[in-house]
Write a protein that holds these residues in place. Sequence first.
Motif: not given
Lengths: 87, 569
Positions: A80-82, A84
Amino acid sequence: MSEHGPKDDVKGIFDNPRNVNLLKYSLYASCLLVAIADFFVDGHPYFDIEKFPVFYGLYGGIMCAALVIAAKWMRIIVMRDEDYYDR
Amino acid sequence: MTVDLPFGTVPPVLLFLLGGLLIAVTPNAFLRRLILVVVPVYGLVQLFALPMGSSLEFDFFGETLTLLRVDKTSIIFATIFHLAAVLAAVYGWANLDRMQQSVALLYPGSAIGAVFAGDLITLFVFWEMAAVTSVFLILAGSTVRASKAAIRYLVIQVGSGVLLLFGAILYFQETGSIAFEKMELGSIATIAIFLAFGIKSAFPLLHNWLQDSYPESTITGTLILSIFTTKMAVYALFRGFPGEQLLIWIGAVMTCFPVFFAVIENDLRRVLCYSLNNQVGFMVVGIGIGTPLALNGTASYVFCNIIFEGLLFMSMGAVLLRTGTVKGSELGGLYKTMPLTTFYCIIGAASISAFPLFAGFVSKGMIIDGLAKEHMLIPWLMLVFAAAGVFHHSGIKIPYFAFFAHDSGRRVKDAPLSMQIAMALSAILCVAIGTFPDPLYALLPYPVDYVPYTAPHVLHQLQLLLFSALAFTLLTISGIYPPELRSTNLDFDWFYRKPGAALVRGVVTGIAAINGAMTNFVGRRIEGALRSLYALHGPEGRLARTWPSGFMAMWIAILLTLALLVNYL
């Protein structure tokens, strides 16, 4: 704190491709050496599987490759995005 | 066996706790640093003068609390805890604030207290003290993420302590004893105690507090955290459940699954946390096997791991200090300007990978051989795979992405002197133990019947490591190796950080709504009653009105007439 400078201001030992190749070929040669040595050392195996020629080398190499490929696939599910959890 | 402490001996726990409190009230920074180093050094010297047996015993409602049980098992764990506290103090010489300096004695002191505890109640007290003191190191990260992680950490750690106390009380009811000795897994009491130990050892599915919280701490804070809590729990398992077969499988899973996460994790300190998880797995397997060889393997691996895993955390701390990041995607090429840190990191990497002549080789082999001697093929295959996996993520990935790989263009100074001294001492220990393991073997709980340097042992280990390196090289050259990416990887903590948190939020919102509705309903009723009362008795109320006295006389006359009529009719 970090001081970003031009990339070629400090020359390192591995900036020279010859040194990288030397390291690489040393590794290949070492692998070959320990594989050959397997036929001259009595291993005192506990399991039948250990009697397979170069078992430790093949098992280590193949399992490591499998580990990397499996972990790469895992990214599809778990990455996931950093930020998240901060959202 | 009860013994008396020699005159002048300061109990190790007391030494650390007093030292920690002294630091808290010492205004001079240099003095604080000095106390931080001197206390564990003095403790270490004193440790070997402690007589074998139990001392500092107190009566507790008819039971005996034993604060100092000294035997070979407690001594080896206490020795490495003291040594680690010295190394951490040197490493953090210049970068710890007063609060962290104080905790850097109180927290190890608590772990040492747990190691010497001879009963479950004393163990519980130090178990919780370790939780409460260590959380300050996470809070010292001083970010919102760190604060949130610290709360999650505290809830889980204190929860483990509560479970331990619950188990200890039931255990006392069952057996009539609170002595902390070998237990048999089977009753609710021992299951609760086992789980309490399992939480702090970071058993699979109970592990995420580790990767969640440790990387959020400060540079030295993460190093200190990585040493004590998990190893204290390993000690507890070592003492409480040696030979428990279930631990072989739990440990084997622990060694394997974190390596997958470590390969794709970008934060290199978090990679080391996965590595720590995997390393504790080896120790847990050794306890599960329970033979003298395997238990010696666990004790020696705890000793060595604290040094080489600490060295890896130290090198990543130095990188973080100098560059401001430990993200693999933002690093690379640091070997050019941080050659000494690179060198120390490689020593740590070689040790954790168990290269011959390094500390991991003379200790890890005992656990793997212990499994082989019991002819347990599947866990053995899992451990050999995990050993290759460790080399892959801790031995290659950490140094490669931080110091080599693509040149990030960062030109930073090498680590400060105090950090370099700590790293150099750790590196010397890694090589010294790997080359001359006999002094370490002499410390082990059981007589050692193990020869690490045999031709097949060395050859098989070299094959395993060199072919793993070959796989890494070929995958990198062919572009198959996954690049370091800025990302978060979901792990088991997702369940309590996302749906779990949503559930709690939902429950809280629901309770608040019900509470609001009830308050509204009851409030309206009370308000109505008050209004009625006010209408009757308020200043303008009918019953509060001032009536003329003639009106009252008329009502009395009416009432008397009615009374007469009732009387005569």
